[in-house]
Each structure stands twice: as structure tokens, then as C-alpha cells.
Design a protein around this motif. Structure first.
Motif, mmCIF file in Angstrom:
data_model
loop_
_atom_site.group_PDB
_atom_site.id
_atom_site.type_symbol
_atom_site.label_atom_id
_atom_site.label_comp_id
_atom_site.label_asym_id
_atom_site.label_seq_id
_atom_site.Cartn_x
_atom_site.Cartn_y
_atom_site.Cartn_z
ATOM 1 N N HIS A 167 0.726 -1.209 -0.201
ATOM 2 C CA HIS A 167 0.030 -0.061 -0.031
ATOM 3 C C HIS A 167 0.956 1.251 0.041
ATOM 4 N N SER A 179 -1.120 2.324 4.237
ATOM 5 C CA SER A 179 -1.558 0.756 4.851
ATOM 6 C C SER A 179 -2.406 0.956 6.165
ATOM 7 N N LYS A 214 -7.807 -1.804 0.508
ATOM 8 C CA LYS A 214 -7.219 -2.886 1.465
ATOM 9 C C LYS A 214 -6.597 -4.139 0.218
#
Length: 81
Positions: free
Chosen positions: A14, A31, A43
Motif C-alpha cells: 500500500h 496501509s 485494502k
């Protein structure tokens, strides 16, 4: 000066490497901030990679985005130890 994201590249997981109109650039790990209904789909790594630049920031197909000032602040925050 209003902060704008001028370029963005996917790094891994992420994380994005972001460039700003003030000349700054940094890797940002999102994240820990993917909470709530609008950010939950991010996600999924495949969906996260579908970002694009629109306006002055990065956005995703579901309408999720982060204010460029917030991303700039994350980019310049010390990494947690």
C-alpha cells in the motif's frame, strides 16, 4: 502555496511514491489509514493499484482520495520505530 500531487507511482503493498509541486517527493505508506467504507476496497492490493491522478491528488475508481496536503504531511512524517 497550495500543495498538489504532480506524479505518483506504485511501489509495493500500500505504498506510493509521490511527487509534489513544491519539489518534494517521498514514499508514502497508506496501509494504516485505509479505514471506513470508502477506503476499505483499497485494502485489496489489485484495487489499490488502480489509482490515477485527478485534480491535484490521487484517486481510485470508487471515488476514494486523500487531500494532497494530508499526503504531503504523511510524506514528511518520521517513520514509526
Amino acid at each position: 502555496m497550495l500543495i498538489h500531487v504532480t506524479n505518483a507511482e506504485y511501489v509495493a503493498d500500500h505504498r506510493l511514491h509521490l511527487w509534489f509541486n513544491d519539489g518534494a517527493s517521498a514514499e508514502v505508506d497508506l496501509s494504516d489509514v485505509l479505514e471506513g467504507d470508502i477506503f476499505a476496497p483499497l485494502k485489496d492490493i489489485t484495487f489499490f493499484q488502480e489509482f490515477r491522478l485527478e485534480g491535484h491528488t490521487v484517486v481510485w475508481p470508487n471515488g476514494a482520495d486523500f487531500a494532497p496536503e494530508y499526503l504531503h504531511r504523511l510524506a514528511h512524517s518520521p517513520a514509526p520505530t
